[in-house]
Design a protein around this motif. Structure first.
Motif, PDB file in Angstrom:
ATOM      1  N   LEU A 172      10.226   6.921 -14.335  1.00  0.00           N
ATOM      2  CA  LEU A 172      10.124   8.257 -13.455  1.00  0.00           C
ATOM      3  C   LEU A 172      11.627   8.842 -13.098  1.00  0.00           C
ATOM      4  CD1 LEU A 172       7.507   6.957 -10.625  1.00  0.00           C
ATOM      5  CD2 LEU A 172       7.446   9.023 -12.043  1.00  0.00           C
ATOM      6  N   LEU A 173      12.623   7.885 -13.297  1.00  0.00           N
ATOM      7  CA  LEU A 173      14.165   8.328 -13.368  1.00  0.00           C
ATOM      8  C   LEU A 173      14.760   8.042 -14.513  1.00  0.00           C
ATOM      9  CD1 LEU A 173      15.052   6.965  -9.568  1.00  0.00           C
ATOM     10  CD2 LEU A 173      14.872   9.224 -10.377  1.00  0.00           C
TER      11      LEU A 173
ATOM     12  N   LEU B  59      11.555  12.963 -12.743  1.00  0.00           N
ATOM     13  CA  LEU B  59      10.214  13.410 -12.945  1.00  0.00           C
ATOM     14  C   LEU B  59       9.297  13.375 -11.711  1.00  0.00           C
ATOM     15  CD1 LEU B  59       9.378  11.549 -16.324  1.00  0.00           C
ATOM     16  CD2 LEU B  59      10.003  13.859 -16.166  1.00  0.00           C
ATOM     17  N   ALA B  60       9.861  13.147 -10.600  1.00  0.00           N
ATOM     18  CA  ALA B  60       9.178  13.300  -9.310  1.00  0.00           C
ATOM     19  C   ALA B  60      10.092  13.676  -8.253  1.00  0.00           C
ATOM     20  CB  ALA B  60       8.458  11.941  -9.102  1.00  0.00           C
ATOM     21  N   PRO B  61       9.757  14.192  -7.181  1.00  0.00           N
ATOM     22  CA  PRO B  61      10.851  14.253  -5.918  1.00  0.00           C
ATOM     23  C   PRO B  61      11.632  13.028  -5.502  1.00  0.00           C
ATOM     24  CG  PRO B  61       8.503  15.373  -5.533  1.00  0.00           C
ATOM     25  CD  PRO B  61       8.344  14.643  -6.763  1.00  0.00           C
ATOM     26  N   THR B  62      12.836  13.283  -5.594  1.00  0.00           N
ATOM     27  CA  THR B  62      13.775  12.271  -5.149  1.00  0.00           C
ATOM     28  C   THR B  62      13.462  11.347  -4.174  1.00  0.00           C
ATOM     29  OG1 THR B  62      15.624  13.309  -6.575  1.00  0.00           O
ATOM     30  CG2 THR B  62      16.109  11.404  -5.136  1.00  0.00           C
TER      31      THR B  62
ATOM     32  N   LEU C 276       0.726  -1.056  -0.002  1.00  0.00           N
ATOM     33  CA  LEU C 276      -0.173   0.011   0.182  1.00  0.00           C
ATOM     34  C   LEU C 276       0.967   1.252  -0.114  1.00  0.00           C
ATOM     35  CD1 LEU C 276      -2.743  -1.005   2.768  1.00  0.00           C
ATOM     36  CD2 LEU C 276      -3.294  -0.663   0.043  1.00  0.00           C
ATOM     37  N   GLY C 277       1.913   1.131   0.710  1.00  0.00           N
ATOM     38  CA  GLY C 277       2.691   2.372   0.874  1.00  0.00           C
ATOM     39  C   GLY C 277       3.508   2.786  -0.518  1.00  0.00           C
ATOM     40  N   TYR C 278       4.246   1.797  -1.220  1.00  0.00           N
ATOM     41  CA  TYR C 278       4.887   2.246  -2.319  1.00  0.00           C
ATOM     42  C   TYR C 278       3.837   2.376  -3.242  1.00  0.00           C
ATOM     43  CZ  TYR C 278       4.719  -2.641  -3.819  1.00  0.00           C
ATOM     44  OH  TYR C 278       4.599  -3.895  -4.254  1.00  0.00           O
ATOM     45  N   THR C 279       2.573   1.935  -3.274  1.00  0.00           N
ATOM     46  CA  THR C 279       1.527   2.049  -4.262  1.00  0.00           C
ATOM     47  C   THR C 279       1.281   3.592  -4.302  1.00  0.00           C
ATOM     48  OG1 THR C 279       0.916  -0.100  -4.492  1.00  0.00           O
ATOM     49  CG2 THR C 279      -0.538   1.555  -5.534  1.00  0.00           C
ATOM     50  N   PHE C 280       1.037   3.905  -3.096  1.00  0.00           N
ATOM     51  CA  PHE C 280       0.719   5.453  -3.029  1.00  0.00           C
ATOM     52  C   PHE C 280       1.724   6.432  -3.214  1.00  0.00           C
ATOM     53  CE2 PHE C 280      -2.625   3.790   0.656  1.00  0.00           C
ATOM     54  CZ  PHE C 280      -3.712   3.668  -0.449  1.00  0.00           C
ATOM     55  N   LEU C 281       3.005   6.074  -3.180  1.00  0.00           N
ATOM     56  CA  LEU C 281       3.974   6.971  -3.289  1.00  0.00           C
ATOM     57  C   LEU C 281       4.232   7.051  -4.856  1.00  0.00           C
ATOM     58  CD1 LEU C 281       6.492   5.675  -0.480  1.00  0.00           C
ATOM     59  CD2 LEU C 281       5.619   7.943  -0.833  1.00  0.00           C
ATOM     60  N   VAL C 282       4.005   5.806  -5.616  1.00  0.00           N
ATOM     61  CA  VAL C 282       4.257   5.812  -7.117  1.00  0.00           C
ATOM     62  C   VAL C 282       2.947   6.589  -7.732  1.00  0.00           C
ATOM     63  CG1 VAL C 282       4.444   4.247  -9.099  1.00  0.00           C
ATOM     64  CG2 VAL C 282       5.731   3.832  -7.054  1.00  0.00           C
ATOM     65  N   VAL C 283       1.803   6.172  -7.311  1.00  0.00           N
ATOM     66  CA  VAL C 283       0.686   7.157  -7.943  1.00  0.00           C
ATOM     67  C   VAL C 283       0.941   8.714  -7.617  1.00  0.00           C
ATOM     68  CG1 VAL C 283      -1.467   7.335  -7.703  1.00  0.00           C
ATOM     69  CG2 VAL C 283      -0.654   5.089  -7.759  1.00  0.00           C
ATOM     70  N   GLY C 284       1.360   8.975  -6.712  1.00  0.00           N
ATOM     71  CA  GLY C 284       1.661  10.492  -6.358  1.00  0.00           C
ATOM     72  C   GLY C 284       2.881  11.152  -7.207  1.00  0.00           C
ATOM     73  N   ALA C 285       3.705  10.159  -7.464  1.00  0.00           N
ATOM     74  CA  ALA C 285       5.175  10.479  -8.296  1.00  0.00           C
ATOM     75  C   ALA C 285       4.383  10.619  -9.592  1.00  0.00           C
ATOM     76  CB  ALA C 285       5.942   9.474  -8.162  1.00  0.00           C
ATOM     77  N   CYS C 286       3.504   9.643 -10.001  1.00  0.00           N
ATOM     78  CA  CYS C 286       3.219   9.694 -11.433  1.00  0.00           C
ATOM     79  C   CYS C 286       2.191  11.089 -11.754  1.00  0.00           C
ATOM     80  CB  CYS C 286       2.211   8.387 -11.709  1.00  0.00           C
ATOM     81  SG  CYS C 286       3.416   6.880 -12.068  1.00  0.00           S
TER      82      CYS C 286
END
Length: 452
Positions: A293-294, A301-304, A187-197
């Motif tokens: 994203l990198l 393309l998103a905060p490091t 759940l954690g990395y999904t939310f982070l990746v979706v936010g990054a996208c």
């Protein structure tokens, strides 16, 4: 009052002498433990390949196939659980997929067929988990030290060493706390990746979007079936009987609750990752969306820190996934090598366990370093492994066990799924192996680049 299930004394005696059953597949879990195991087995970093899978299908077919796979696999797993419960009530509690298939279908060759397919799945995922974990470490390292001397295979060796240590957890049930952590990490990395996208798609550096498919019809068809194979791999399980074996008997109804927990997580993670990643990158999506994203050229393309935290979450979950899918291999090893009479932690059983599990993990790590084709391996495993075990055999087992009338809706739904996914599996096997061969020609052994 319900009668207790009949037990075959001879079968029970064999089970009591079976170290694989007594040690690795201990039956002590509750339904939520099964939910943790199922979620770890299905909801993993392979969801980061969902935008890549959409490349071969586009928006419409991509969303349709994603939904169809979710419905069919949930249905399939519920049917298999019912077959296992039916056998348990009849006094034949099966804790292994291969034994269930051989019992219901009454064929000795089916026992070895399932062993072969499960071995391909478990080894393929073990290799993929180590490879992707090594890539995660490489991403972190390259951002901290862009010109550093370490290569991908160095990080794969580091991951392999950690996996060797973790592989010594003696039982499947002992992983329940790790797998609960795995659920939270997904759940954690999904939310982070979706936010990054979303950040990447709305920024001034947003990449140009192109959702067109391949122009050549032959290539378009092969790409579509490769994508379907990836979907099958992402939704695949292949070890549901072994997970149900960890439940304290009677298992009736517990597995369906575990599946409901798992598919609630699937709904949140799969759709959000697929839609957001494909929306931003279209047909340029990488087999690991973190790489998109990198990009190699240009700014992130998103905060490091967001991508870095997501990579750490992915890395940690990969250890849990590698552990879950290695349990069938460990169970087979201990059935042959351990002596159930001398105890799980006796010197007689501990030394062979350490040696055999270490050799297995080293083999997976060596292949991961030698053939870094994550996206392609995912597709091959889906077509050759998950489609037969998760889309074909459960329907066949249900029809053979409960014998629904040939005029019934259930019978024809099951037969339709068998026919459709047998065809998809054959086409997917051909197209995914073809893509693996094409990509293999571009890379040397022990390359520091991952295909896709």
């Amino acid at each position: 009052m319900a009668q207790p299930p009949r037990t075959d004394p001879f079968a029970q005696n064999l089970r009591d002498q079976d170290a694989g059953a007594a040690f690795v597949l201990q039956s002590k879990g509750e339904w939520w433990h099964a939910g943790f195991h199922l979620t770890t087995a299905i909801v993993g970093p392979t969801i980061l390949t969902l935008p890549y899978a959409f490349r071969g299908l586009g928006w419409g077919l991509g969303c349709f196939c994603l939904t169809a796979m979710a419905i069919v696999t949930f249905y399939s797993y519920c049917l298999m659980s019912k077959v296992l419960e039916h056998c348990e009530k009849a006094g034949r509690r099966h804790i292994r997929f291969r034994e269930l298939a051989a019992d219901v279908l009454g064929s000795g060759w089916m026992f070895y067929f399932v062993i072969l397919i499960q071995t391909a799945i478990n080894t393929g995922i073990g290799i993929g988990a180590i490879l992707l974990a090594g890539q995660c470490l490489e991403i972190l390292y390259s951002n901290l030290s862009p010109n550093g001397p370490l290569k991908l295979y160095h990080f794969i060796a580091m991951v392999t060493l950690v996996m060797i240590i973790l592989s010594q957890f003696p039982t499947f049930h002992s992983l329940r706390h790790i797998n609960f952590g795995s659920l939270l990490l997904s759940l954690g990395y999904t939310f982070l990746v979706v936010g990054a996208c979303i950040h990447a798609g709305t920024s001034k550096n947003a990449p140009p979007r192109d959702y067109s498919l391949e122009s050549k019809m032959t290539t378009k068809v092969f790409s579509a079936f490769t994508s379907i194979s990836i979907f099958a791999s992402i939704f695949g399980n292949g070890i549901l009987p072994e997970i149900q074996a960890t439940l304290a008997p009677p298992a009736t109804g517990k597995m369906v609750k575990g599946l409901q927990m798992c598919y609630a997580v699937i709904f949140v993670t799969f759709y959000s990752a697929a839609v957001s990643g494909y929306w931003v990158f279209g047909n340029k999506a990488n087999s690991n969306i973190l790489n998109s994203l990198l990009p190699d050229k240009g700014p992130s393309l998103a905060p490091t820190w967001v991508i870095g935290l997501a990579v750490i979450f992915v890395l940690l979950q990969l250890f849990a996934i590698g552990l879950v899918y290695s349990q069938v291999a460990y169970e087979i090893m201990e059935k042959k090598s351990a002596d159930v009479k001398q105890g799980m932690f006796s010197k007689r059983n501990l030394i062979p366990r350490i040696i055999l599990r270490t050799l297995y993990v080293i083999f997976c790590g060596f292949v991961a370093a030698m053939l870094p084709f994550f996206g392609d391996i995912n597709a091959v495993v889906g077509a050759i492994g998950f489609i037969p075990l998760d889309f074909v055999l459960p329907m066949l087992l249900y029809n053979m066990t409960f014998k629904p009338p040939k005029s019934s809706f259930t019978y024809w739904i099951n037969m339709s799924i068998i026919v459709v996914f047998t065809g998809a599996g054959l086409m997917g096997s051909f197209s995914s192996i073809r893509q693996l061969i094409l990509d293999a020609s571009k890379f040397k052994l022990f390359s520091s680049n991952v295909v896709g």
